[in-house]
Design an enzyme around this catalytic site. Structure first.
Site, PDB file in Angstrom:
ATOM      1  N   TRP A   1       1.401  14.968   7.563  1.00 57.08           N
ATOM      2  CA  TRP A   1       2.640  15.715   7.342  1.00 57.08           C
ATOM      3  C   TRP A   1       3.464  15.087   6.214  1.00 57.08           C
ATOM      4  CZ3 TRP A   1       7.466  13.479   8.022  1.00 57.08           C
ATOM      5  CH2 TRP A   1       7.496  12.252   8.691  1.00 57.08           C
TER       6      TRP A   1
ATOM      7  N   LYS B   1      14.981  15.662  13.381  1.00 50.68           N
ATOM      8  CA  LYS B   1      15.846  15.418  14.535  1.00 50.68           C
ATOM      9  C   LYS B   1      17.256  15.969  14.339  1.00 50.68           C
ATOM     10  CE  LYS B   1      14.727  10.974  14.539  1.00 50.68           C
ATOM     11  NZ  LYS B   1      13.412  10.955  13.878  1.00 50.68           N
TER      12      LYS B   1
ATOM     13  N   TYR C   1       3.050   4.349   9.265  1.00 54.18           N
ATOM     14  CA  TYR C   1       3.016   3.333   8.222  1.00 54.18           C
ATOM     15  C   TYR C   1       2.914   3.931   6.818  1.00 54.18           C
ATOM     16  CZ  TYR C   1       2.714   0.138  12.094  1.00 54.18           C
ATOM     17  OH  TYR C   1       2.997  -0.550  13.240  1.00 54.18           O
ATOM     18  N   HIS C   2       3.875   4.779   6.527  1.00 50.69           N
ATOM     19  CA  HIS C   2       4.158   5.172   5.141  1.00 50.69           C
ATOM     20  C   HIS C   2       5.633   4.869   4.964  1.00 50.69           C
ATOM     21  CE1 HIS C   2       3.542   7.614   1.412  1.00 50.69           C
ATOM     22  NE2 HIS C   2       4.882   7.602   1.490  1.00 50.69           N
ATOM     23  N   PHE C   3       5.962   4.021   4.005  1.00 47.04           N
ATOM     24  CA  PHE C   3       7.314   3.483   3.927  1.00 47.04           C
ATOM     25  C   PHE C   3       8.365   4.592   3.818  1.00 47.04           C
ATOM     26  CE2 PHE C   3      10.898   1.481   1.569  1.00 47.04           C
ATOM     27  CZ  PHE C   3      11.276   0.588   2.569  1.00 47.04           C
ATOM     28  N   HIS C   4       9.427   4.437   4.603  1.00 37.36           N
ATOM     29  CA  HIS C   4      10.516   5.417   4.625  1.00 37.36           C
ATOM     30  C   HIS C   4      11.796   4.737   5.079  1.00 37.36           C
ATOM     31  CE1 HIS C   4       8.625   5.355   8.608  1.00 37.36           C
ATOM     32  NE2 HIS C   4       9.805   5.717   9.120  1.00 37.36           N
TER      33      HIS C   4
ATOM     34  N   GLN D   1       8.731  -2.469  14.200  1.00 38.69           N
ATOM     35  CA  GLN D   1       7.642  -1.639  13.729  1.00 38.69           C
ATOM     36  C   GLN D   1       8.093  -0.161  13.576  1.00 38.69           C
ATOM     37  OE1 GLN D   1       4.486  -2.582  12.946  1.00 38.69           O
ATOM     38  NE2 GLN D   1       4.941  -4.703  13.425  1.00 38.69           N
ATOM     39  N   PRO D   2       7.592   0.500  12.526  1.00 36.20           N
ATOM     40  CA  PRO D   2       7.863   1.930  12.387  1.00 36.20           C
ATOM     41  C   PRO D   2       6.890   2.747  13.236  1.00 36.20           C
ATOM     42  CG  PRO D   2       6.558   1.182  10.529  1.00 36.20           C
ATOM     43  CD  PRO D   2       6.843  -0.043  11.378  1.00 36.20           C
TER      44      PRO D   2
END
Length: 316
Positions: A147, A175, A243-246, A239-240
């Site tokens: 996505w 959200k 794991y695609h930086f945002h 942790q996010p």
């Protein structure tokens, strides 16, 4: 799940309940597991996670009390000058009761994510990152961030992009209902692939990039909603959830979010300040730090990290 709004509504009415995964009275949310019929083969049920969230009340509600917005009320009690009631509002197209997030077909990972779980505070040293966490990140299923790729290439959410630079796209997070400004929630998605998580950030080339993002975010919220510089929190998860930086950009009035938990949310301003302390060359302070955060028992890192920390505690 694909299809137009009408087909989604029909499918939701055909949801078959299995069990409650989690309920949060503070956040007014409920996550449940069940099945929905497949659009292509209705006789074949697809596993689905539904997350119900009570929508925020608009400030216009108070002004409409005298115009019949209340369908009925029930007095619960009173004492001295105080009274409290249950109340039901008339149905209005511009004021839905709940927002429903649908994940279908839902994988085991989705089910674990939305299941209520105990949390263990872990201390992730640079050595544990190298031996356990890094391999977990690199093995992360690319399908779980498809996505994100769809947004980056312009096949999804193109009309919702609020700002596009060479390094980040800023757009509303799912959200947020995009209506109540006090609940404003934006997402800045990194356009490159060299940063998976916060530990990958370096003074060069990332410091200026992060400063530019901060400036762009301030400009977007000021120009579009009249929110000043101190009106939003910008933070990074570790942790996010993927794991695609945002970077998260949230109105300061939006409180109580699970993602603001101490240990998980790191203010962008603090990350910038840490990188500014680094030498121009050499390893990043973010790579040398020990991070303390909570891991749910259903998280993919939980077993390995819990076992590793148990060994450390045994030698203390």
């Amino acid at each position: 799940m694909t299809g137009d709004i009408a087909s989604i509504q029909v499918n939701l009415k055909e949801f078959v309940f299995d069990r409650v995964l989690d309920e949060n009275a503070l956040a007014h949310t409920l996550a449940v597991l069940g099945t929905l019929p497949s659009p292509s083969a209705p006789s074949v049920p697809l596993r689905a996670v539904l997350r119900f969230e009570r929508t925020s009340l608009s400030s216009t509600v108070a002004a409409q009390l005298s115009s019949g917005i209340l369908e009925s009320t029930k007095k619960i009690g009173s004492t001295d000058i105080y009274s409290w009631f249950f109340a039901w509002l008339h149905k209005r197209d511009d004021s839905p009761d709940v927002k429903i997030y649908v994940i279908c077909p839902a994988t085991d990972v989705h089910v674990r994510k939305y299941t209520k779980q105990d949390v263990l505070m872990v201390h992730e040293t640079p050595a544990l990152y190298q031996s356990i966490v890094k391999s977990y990140i690199l093995a992360f299923d690319p399908a779980r961030t498809q996505w994100v790729q769809d947004i980056l290439v312009g096949t999804a959410e193109a009309s919702n992009i609020l700002n596009a630079s060479s390094d980040f796209l800023i757009l509303p997070d799912m959200k947020w209902d995009t209506t109540n400004v006090s609940d404003l929630y934006l997402l800045a998605i990194y356009t490159h692939s060299d940063v998976h998580c916060m530990r990958d950030l370096r003074k060069k080339p990332h410091l200026e990039m992060l400063k530019n993002l901060r400036r762009d975010a301030w400009r977007v919220v000021q120009n579009k909603w009249g929110i000043g510089r101190g009106g939003v929190r910008m933070y990074i998860h570790y942790q996010p959830s993927y794991y695609h930086f945002h970077v998260h950009i949230v109105h300061t009035g939006h409180v109580g979010l699970h993602g603001m938990t101490v240990g998980q949310a790191h203010l962008l301003d603090d990350v910038i300040a840490l990188l500014e302390l680094d030498p121009d060359d050499g390893s990043s302070v973010l790579g040398r730090m020990t991070f303390t955060y909570g891991l749910g028992t259903e998280h993919g890192l939980y077993k390995a990290m819990a076992a590793a920390l148990a060994e450390v505690h045994d030698t203390d």
